[in-house]
Enzyme design. Sequence first.
Site, mmCIF file in Angstrom:
data_model
loop_
_atom_site.group_PDB
_atom_site.id
_atom_site.type_symbol
_atom_site.label_atom_id
_atom_site.label_comp_id
_atom_site.label_asym_id
_atom_site.label_seq_id
_atom_site.Cartn_x
_atom_site.Cartn_y
_atom_site.Cartn_z
ATOM 1 N N ARG A 140 0.858 -1.189 0.000
ATOM 2 C CA ARG A 140 0.000 0.000 0.000
ATOM 3 C C ARG A 140 0.896 1.241 0.000
ATOM 4 O O ARG A 140 1.833 1.330 0.805
ATOM 5 C CB ARG A 140 -0.900 -0.014 1.229
ATOM 6 C CG ARG A 140 -2.011 1.033 1.222
ATOM 7 C CD ARG A 140 -2.745 1.047 2.551
ATOM 8 N NE ARG A 140 -4.004 1.775 2.488
ATOM 9 C CZ ARG A 140 -4.615 2.290 3.552
ATOM 10 N NH1 ARG A 140 -4.079 2.151 4.768
ATOM 11 N NH2 ARG A 140 -5.763 2.932 3.424
ATOM 12 N N THR A 357 -7.403 -3.570 3.698
ATOM 13 C CA THR A 357 -6.453 -2.536 3.289
ATOM 14 C C THR A 357 -5.686 -1.910 4.446
ATOM 15 O O THR A 357 -4.703 -1.201 4.213
ATOM 16 C CB THR A 357 -7.181 -1.429 2.512
ATOM 17 O OG1 THR A 357 -8.322 -0.994 3.262
ATOM 18 C CG2 THR A 357 -7.636 -1.935 1.149
ATOM 19 N N GLU A 358 -6.117 -2.139 5.704
ATOM 20 C CA GLU A 358 -5.362 -1.575 6.833
ATOM 21 C C GLU A 358 -5.714 -2.297 8.121
ATOM 22 O O GLU A 358 -6.887 -2.484 8.445
ATOM 23 C CB GLU A 358 -5.646 -0.084 6.997
ATOM 24 C CG GLU A 358 -4.811 0.560 8.115
ATOM 25 C CD GLU A 358 -5.074 2.052 8.257
ATOM 26 O OE1 GLU A 358 -4.903 2.770 7.258
ATOM 27 O OE2 GLU A 358 -5.460 2.486 9.359
ATOM 28 N N ALA A 359 -4.675 -2.683 8.865
ATOM 29 C CA ALA A 359 -4.843 -3.290 10.186
ATOM 30 C C ALA A 359 -3.622 -2.960 11.027
ATOM 31 O O ALA A 359 -2.508 -2.854 10.517
ATOM 32 C CB ALA A 359 -5.001 -4.808 10.070
#
EC number: 3.2.1.45
Length: 523
Positions: A140, A357-359
């Site tokens: 990303r 997409t985000e963690a």
Amino acid sequence: MKSRFLLKIFIFLAVFGVDSVRAADCTEKTFKTGTVCVCSLDSCDEIPPLDITMGQAALYTTSHTGARLHRDVIYATDTEPFGTLHMTIDSSKKYQTIQGFGSTFSDASGANLKSLPDKLSDLIMKQYFSDTGLNLQFGRVPIASTDFSGRVYSYNDVANDYSMQNFNLTKEDFQWKIPYIKNAQKYNPNLKLFAAPWAAPGWLKTTKEMTGPGALNGKAGDNYHQAYAKYFVRFLEEYGKSGISFWGLSTQNQPTLGSDKKNKIQSTLFTAETQRDFIKTDLGPALAASSSGKDVKLLILDDNRGNLPKWADTVLNDMDAAKYVGGIGVHAYQDGETDNHLDETHKKHPNFFILGTEASEGYGSKDTHVDYGNWDRAADTASDILDNMNNWMTGWTERNLILDALGGPSWVSDYTDAPVIAFPAMAQFYKQPMFYAIAHFSHFIKPGAVRIDHSLNVIELEVETTAFLNPDGSKVIVMLNKGSLVSTEHTVVVQDAADSRNHYHFTLPHRAITTLYIQTSQF
């Protein structure tokens, strides 16, 4: 005597079905909440190779007691042994195709990589992106600055430059993003990059500021929206000049954050309706007309799953918007609260992939942001991936590759934990338990794998499981024993419905993650 001794060893292995193999050495350092592995130019642990043949399985175990991807070779038995948990996998029942796992080329990650000796930062890239490491498939890339930047910046601060003639990349791109993207591509030439903006340039927003709340000025089709669409295209073009192309593009990171009056970081408000209109009127046509953007997969939402399925319904039920969209991006910060939302979204929109997409871990205001050796964060990471994979998600992305001892840098002190923590003064980095939790999935589940059906003979609330069929026919079973309520070790028997004669018998320790990799050519 020697032949009799070897016969005894053979009988032992045939009966118990396990051949223990020592993992590559981890230089352990123990803290109050657990153990990290310390890496330097002199030493760094690696994932032990599979080294198995047809009909064998490799069992990898990571536990709160310090095991880090410890490998055992499991031998199939044709009689069903005793086990407290019996698991059946059935590759005739298939679900979603897995695209892969990834992390983020944030400014903070680049700054920390740059702070280390070149050989050490290269080692981190190898550990993350090579097929002997985590084998990450996604990267990303933030468009301009984020909360994990050292400052607030956009790529065009010249007000009313609607044609984006003054668009330019910055020092952060040339020092901290592009070099490490290329380094990662050295280890994975097929790395899929997807970009995401945290905010539009301030002059395009109602508040005139990149930071804090606020939406784009005006409405879809006007000068502001057309200019912002050109901003995306110019980003793709400028990265293309450095030889970097993108697989995907998010319309906006966390679009709902722009409505929060207490928000301090970079954001731009979109509702599902305004995102739909921006895509079909401005961004979609601009990308389609661009050589650098026409094949990019456009992601909608890129926010918490509680917004689903309504957000997807609003955008994707409009064919003029949906024709430009490839998939749905989802953040992990409401996971566990809204499990059925992903399943419902897939049922309504099966032709659009869902991508994590985000963690991250340690992001709460009361959290110890960087907590060395924290096992619970590894368990939470594994649990999050298991939950997402079992609910139609095709991939999962970590928030940062590497952070410093504070959990930054971050211009707004928005610190979190990360799988890797840098210590430039000592020319070292720590691999947190979270790193190994991710590896239990990313190293073994290959791009193009499909999730397959699996079932347990009993309901065990502390145990979470999933199973996959790789393109080469190998099968992967991942199990988590959270052990947060009861201290229970399980003996597990795995049976393949495609070959009921073979049983794989192993131990799932208390507070541990295991991956069973079965080598077979059967589909």
